[in-house]
Design a protein around this motif. Structure first.
Motif, PDB file in Angstrom:
ATOM      1  N   UNK A  52      -5.873 -17.959  46.572  1.00  6.03           N
ATOM      2  CA  UNK A  52      -7.056 -17.742  47.429  1.00  6.03           C
ATOM      3  C   UNK A  52      -7.778 -16.442  47.039  1.00  6.03           C
ATOM      4  N   UNK A  53      -6.982 -15.439  46.737  1.00  4.30           N
ATOM      5  CA  UNK A  53      -7.581 -14.143  46.341  1.00  4.30           C
ATOM      6  C   UNK A  53      -8.264 -14.246  44.977  1.00  4.30           C
ATOM      7  N   UNK A  54      -7.650 -15.012  44.091  1.00  4.78           N
ATOM      8  CA  UNK A  54      -8.205 -15.133  42.730  1.00  4.78           C
ATOM      9  C   UNK A  54      -9.601 -15.761  42.729  1.00  4.78           C
ATOM     10  N   UNK A  55      -9.806 -16.697  43.637  1.00  3.75           N
ATOM     11  CA  UNK A  55     -11.117 -17.367  43.646  1.00  3.75           C
ATOM     12  C   UNK A  55     -12.174 -16.553  44.409  1.00  3.75           C
ATOM     13  N   UNK A  56     -11.738 -15.498  45.040  1.00  9.02           N
ATOM     14  CA  UNK A  56     -12.703 -14.652  45.778  1.00  9.02           C
ATOM     15  C   UNK A  56     -13.052 -13.425  44.924  1.00  9.02           C
ATOM     16  N   UNK A  57     -14.293 -13.333  44.451  1.00  6.28           N
ATOM     17  CA  UNK A  57     -14.654 -12.214  43.553  1.00  6.28           C
ATOM     18  C   UNK A  57     -14.464 -10.831  44.197  1.00  6.28           C
ATOM     19  N   UNK A  58     -14.412 -10.805  45.535  1.00  7.56           N
ATOM     20  CA  UNK A  58     -14.219  -9.496  46.191  1.00  7.56           C
ATOM     21  C   UNK A  58     -12.786  -8.995  46.041  1.00  7.56           C
ATOM     22  N   UNK A  59     -11.835  -9.920  45.871  1.00 13.14           N
ATOM     23  CA  UNK A  59     -10.430  -9.509  45.894  1.00 13.14           C
ATOM     24  C   UNK A  59      -9.660  -9.875  44.625  1.00 13.14           C
ATOM     25  N   UNK A  60     -10.286 -10.551  43.693  1.00 11.23           N
ATOM     26  CA  UNK A  60      -9.477 -11.082  42.581  1.00 11.23           C
ATOM     27  C   UNK A  60      -8.986 -10.013  41.605  1.00 11.23           C
ATOM     28  N   UNK A  61      -9.479  -8.796  41.736  1.00 12.29           N
ATOM     29  CA  UNK A  61      -8.996  -7.734  40.818  1.00 12.29           C
ATOM     30  C   UNK A  61      -7.917  -6.862  41.452  1.00 12.29           C
ATOM     31  N   UNK A  62      -7.610  -7.073  42.719  1.00 13.87           N
ATOM     32  CA  UNK A  62      -6.618  -6.209  43.391  1.00 13.87           C
ATOM     33  C   UNK A  62      -5.229  -6.493  42.809  1.00 13.87           C
ATOM     34  N   UNK A  63      -4.532  -5.446  42.375  1.00 18.25           N
ATOM     35  CA  UNK A  63      -3.180  -5.661  41.854  1.00 18.25           C
ATOM     36  C   UNK A  63      -2.288  -6.351  42.885  1.00 18.25           C
ATOM     37  N   UNK A  64      -1.433  -7.247  42.406  1.00 17.70           N
ATOM     38  CA  UNK A  64      -0.619  -8.081  43.293  1.00 17.70           C
ATOM     39  C   UNK A  64       0.805  -8.130  42.748  1.00 17.70           C
ATOM     40  N   UNK A  65       1.771  -7.819  43.592  1.00 21.90           N
ATOM     41  CA  UNK A  65       3.176  -7.830  43.163  1.00 21.90           C
ATOM     42  C   UNK A  65       3.975  -8.750  44.097  1.00 21.90           C
ATOM     43  N   UNK A  66       4.725  -9.681  43.470  1.00 24.48           N
ATOM     44  CA  UNK A  66       5.568 -10.614  44.243  1.00 24.48           C
ATOM     45  C   UNK A  66       6.958 -10.032  44.432  1.00 24.48           C
ATOM     46  N   UNK A  67       7.528 -10.308  45.613  1.00 21.10           N
ATOM     47  CA  UNK A  67       8.973 -10.129  45.813  1.00 21.10           C
ATOM     48  C   UNK A  67       9.592 -11.531  45.735  1.00 21.10           C
ATOM     49  N   UNK A  68      10.594 -11.681  44.876  1.00 18.53           N
ATOM     50  CA  UNK A  68      11.208 -13.017  44.799  1.00 18.53           C
ATOM     51  C   UNK A  68      12.699 -12.931  44.495  1.00 18.53           C
ATOM     52  N   UNK A  69      13.393 -14.012  44.803  1.00 17.42           N
ATOM     53  CA  UNK A  69      14.814 -14.062  44.486  1.00 17.42           C
ATOM     54  C   UNK A  69      14.973 -14.338  42.999  1.00 17.42           C
ATOM     55  N   UNK A  70      16.157 -14.083  42.486  1.00 17.88           N
ATOM     56  CA  UNK A  70      16.413 -14.290  41.055  1.00 17.88           C
ATOM     57  C   UNK A  70      16.145 -15.743  40.650  1.00 17.88           C
ATOM     58  N   UNK A  71      16.463 -16.663  41.564  1.00 20.04           N
ATOM     59  CA  UNK A  71      16.307 -18.098  41.258  1.00 20.04           C
ATOM     60  C   UNK A  71      14.838 -18.469  41.085  1.00 20.04           C
ATOM     61  N   UNK A  72      13.959 -17.670  41.662  1.00 11.87           N
ATOM     62  CA  UNK A  72      12.526 -18.010  41.604  1.00 11.87           C
ATOM     63  C   UNK A  72      11.789 -17.319  40.456  1.00 11.87           C
ATOM     64  N   UNK A  73      12.517 -16.485  39.748  1.00  6.09           N
ATOM     65  CA  UNK A  73      11.850 -15.690  38.696  1.00  6.09           C
ATOM     66  C   UNK A  73      11.173 -16.572  37.655  1.00  6.09           C
ATOM     67  N   UNK A  74      11.918 -17.563  37.191  1.00  8.84           N
ATOM     68  CA  UNK A  74      11.381 -18.386  36.099  1.00  8.84           C
ATOM     69  C   UNK A  74      10.126 -19.115  36.544  1.00  8.84           C
ATOM     70  N   UNK A  75      10.139 -19.574  37.821  1.00  8.40           N
ATOM     71  CA  UNK A  75       8.965 -20.305  38.332  1.00  8.40           C
ATOM     72  C   UNK A  75       7.722 -19.405  38.332  1.00  8.40           C
ATOM     73  N   UNK A  76       7.935 -18.200  38.769  1.00  3.52           N
ATOM     74  CA  UNK A  76       6.784 -17.275  38.827  1.00  3.52           C
ATOM     75  C   UNK A  76       6.333 -16.863  37.431  1.00  3.52           C
ATOM     76  N   UNK A  77       7.317 -16.629  36.565  1.00  3.75           N
ATOM     77  CA  UNK A  77       6.955 -16.187  35.208  1.00  3.75           C
ATOM     78  C   UNK A  77       6.158 -17.263  34.478  1.00  3.75           C
ATOM     79  N   UNK A  78       6.418 -18.502  34.865  1.00  4.23           N
ATOM     80  CA  UNK A  78       5.703 -19.594  34.192  1.00  4.23           C
ATOM     81  C   UNK A  78       4.346 -19.867  34.846  1.00  4.23           C
TER      82      UNK A  78
END
Lengths: 454, 130
Positions: free
Chosen positions: A390-416
């Motif tokens: 949602x943020x990516x499609x909004x030109x007002x917010x798409x440049x704001x740095x974004x950091x995910x918190x995730x479990x180890x099991x979810x790392x690969x999904x996010x990295x992909x």
């Protein structure tokens, strides 16, 4: 003997005057006697003169004349003794000018038994102070806008004697006492007004002087403080420099107490700055505590002084360390508490949202520099990835740095999921140092991006 | 005019920190700054400082090369050099000694320790000149 001869001679004169004249002459002598008792010498002489004309052979004429002269002489002596300062006043103020004619007809100093009861005086005794020349309007102004006060003597100098008015309502009698009383009231009112004006003038002078001295002191303090800062920038100055500063303070008219207070103030300020500089380089130091202890010695800050001002030092440390605003999106209360405290200690302002929906509401108001967000949320909320999209499609917010918190099991999904350069991942449980490293990386990217826009 | 010390250090933060510490050491020191080994050699030859603090890992010319050059030069041979490095292994210390450094000081620094070291070599310099 001489008297007897004279009297005998006169008694031998032929008695040619009619007896009526003799009787009239006796009456005149009685009148003269009465006038003499009243100390009305002029009236006594007048009566004696008439008696001489009527009965020149009256044996009492010469005796009366001597008696009048004697009494007059005695009275003058008494007056001189009673009014030692009256003579100059009488000389400067002719009676005809200062007193009504009715009073003028009376003797200069009436005999005590004829003094009428004095008219009641106003409650304030009429002061002999006469109008002062200087009023507030008379106070000249100096070029700098301050009132240049005239010498104090000008204000307190008594007025010239000739200007003195000596209201003597007690001497007036009958119908003239009321106007005299009114005149006294007017004079008193004038005097009261003039005293008030004088008081105001003196107050203005005092204020002007205080303001000037305050400005002079402020300027001196400023100058001295600059010199102190130069001397203390790298720690406590050496003895010759301290002596020079002390001499400077004396020459600037700064008291020893103020000098001491300023020195202490500057010392603590310089120490605080040095600590701040050191803390910013703490990674290059072997031990922060020993370095701070060294600095304390360098700046001659006693333990008591340190403890007294510890809160100030800490506030100075964090005062300009604001690093940015973070939007933390998590429903994990414990994580929020732990992370928020650590992030705040690192210099960030932290705004919390429990779910992406709440974050979307806050983002516009908060305008965060970076968003920290969980990957998954319960209760049917948007996932972290959907929030990011949602943020990516909004030109007002798409440049704001974004950091995910995730479990180890979810790392690969996010990295992909083809994260952009301003987006990153931190594995849970969160290691604050690792998080800090990722945040710095994303914030640097953000800064460069903003700079490129400029 | 203070006593002359040369600092050869490529990292700006480290340079600032050494300068910060030295200025507060109450030692009346003038600090010369070089950002690499080559600059350090040139400054040492030109200004003949009383002491050199030499980072061993630097661009253009590293500390080992610079020390070797200075110890081989007649005019700079006498200048004591303190190796100022993050490498703390025994073999690293051995290497700096072999190349001619008088001391091996390991980063991160301790201000009082560093100042003590500087003072020690400046005192030696005074004694040798007397």
């Amino acid at each position: 003997m001489l008297f007897k001869t004279k009297n005998t001679a006169r008694a031998e004169l032929p008695s040619t005057e009619p007896s009526a004249n003799k009787e009239k002459a006796k009456a005149c002598l009685r009148e003269a006697d009465k006038a003499l008792k009243d100390l009305n010498f002029q009236a006594a002489r007048n009566a004696l003169g008439r008696a001489k004309e009527l009965d020149p052979a009256n044996p009492y004429l010469f005796a009366f004349e001597d008696r009048i002269n004697h009494f007059e002489e005695e009275e003058q002596k008494k007056q001189a003794a009673r009014r030692p300062f009256a003579l100059p006043l009488q000389e400067t103020i002719p009676q005809s000018e200062s007193l009504p004619k009715t009073v003028n007809a009376e003797p200069t100093t009436p005999p005590p038994k004829r003094v009428e009861p004095r008219a009641p005086l106003p409650s304030q005794a009429p002061p002999v102070i006469e109008p002062f020349a200087s009023t507030p309007r008379d106070v000249p102004k100096a070029a700098n806008g301050f009132i240049a006060p005239p010498p104090i003597q000008e204000h307190v100098q008594p007025p010239p004697l000739k200007q003195r008015k000596t209201p003597e309502p007690a001497r007036t009698e009958g119908p003239s006492s009321a106007p005299a009383s009114a005149e006294v009231s007017t004079v008193l009112e004038d005097m009261r007004r003039q005293i008030e004006e004088l008081s105001r003038s003196l107050e203005q002078e005092k204020k002007a002087r205080e303001e000037i001295s305050e400005r002079q002191l402020q300027s001196a303090v400023k100058q001295f403080r600059v010199e102190l800062e130069k001397a203390w920038v790298n720690g406590a100055p050496k003895e010759p420099e301290e002596d020079r500063l002390h001499q400077l303070a004396s020459s600037l008219g700064i008291s020893a107490e103020v000098e001491q207070s300023l020195t202490r103030e500057v010392k603590l300020d310089m120490y605080s700055r040095a600590v701040k500089e050191m803390v910013s380089k703490r990674k290059l130091l072997r031990s922060s505590s020993s370095t701070l202890e060294w600095l304390r010695k360098v700046y001659r800050v006693s333990v008591a002084e340190y403890l007294e001002n510890e809160s100030k030092f800490l506030l100075d440390l964090v005062a300009d360390q604001y690093k940015g605003t973070l939007l933390l999106v998590t429903e994990d209360e414990q994580m929020r508490k732990d992370l928020a405290g650590r992030l705040k200690a690192m210099g960030y302002a932290v705004v919390h949202a429990q779910a992406p929906e709440a974050a979307l509401e806050k983002i516009e108001k908060v305008n965060p520099n970076l968003i920290l967000c969980e990957k998954d949320f319960s209760n049917g909320s948007l996932s972290g990835l959907k929030f990011l999209n949602l943020l990516r499609v909004n030109p007002k917010f798409n440049f704001i740095p974004f950091v995910f918190f995730c479990r180890a099991a979810d790392l690969s999904q996010l990295q992909s999921s083809e994260l952009r350069p301003n987006e990153g991942i931190v594995q849970k449980p969160v290691d604050v140092d690792a998080l800090n490293s990722v945040m710095n990386e994303k914030l640097n990217y953000f800064r460069e991006y903003i700079s490129s826009l400029a | 005019m203070g006593r002359l010390i040369l600092l050869a250090e490529d990292d700006e933060d480290n340079r600032d920190l050494v300068e910060f510490v030295v200025m507060r050491g109450n030692l009346d020191i003038e600090l010369l700054i070089a950002e690499n080994g080559k600059q350090a050699v040139n400054l040492a030859v030109e200004r003949n400082p009383e002491l050199i603090l030499m980072d061993m890992q630097m661009p253009v010319m590293d500390g080992y090369q610079a020390v070797a050059f200075l110890k081989g030069n007649e005019t700079t041979r006498h200048i004591p050099i303190i190796a100022f490095t993050a490498q703390a292994k025994p073999e690293d210390k051995q290497r700096t000694r072999e190349v001619g450094c008088a001391e091996h000081y390991t980063k991160p620094m301790d201000p009082e320790e560093l100042l003590g070291l500087i003072k020690k070599y400046l005192d030696q310099s005074v004694r040798s000149s007397v």
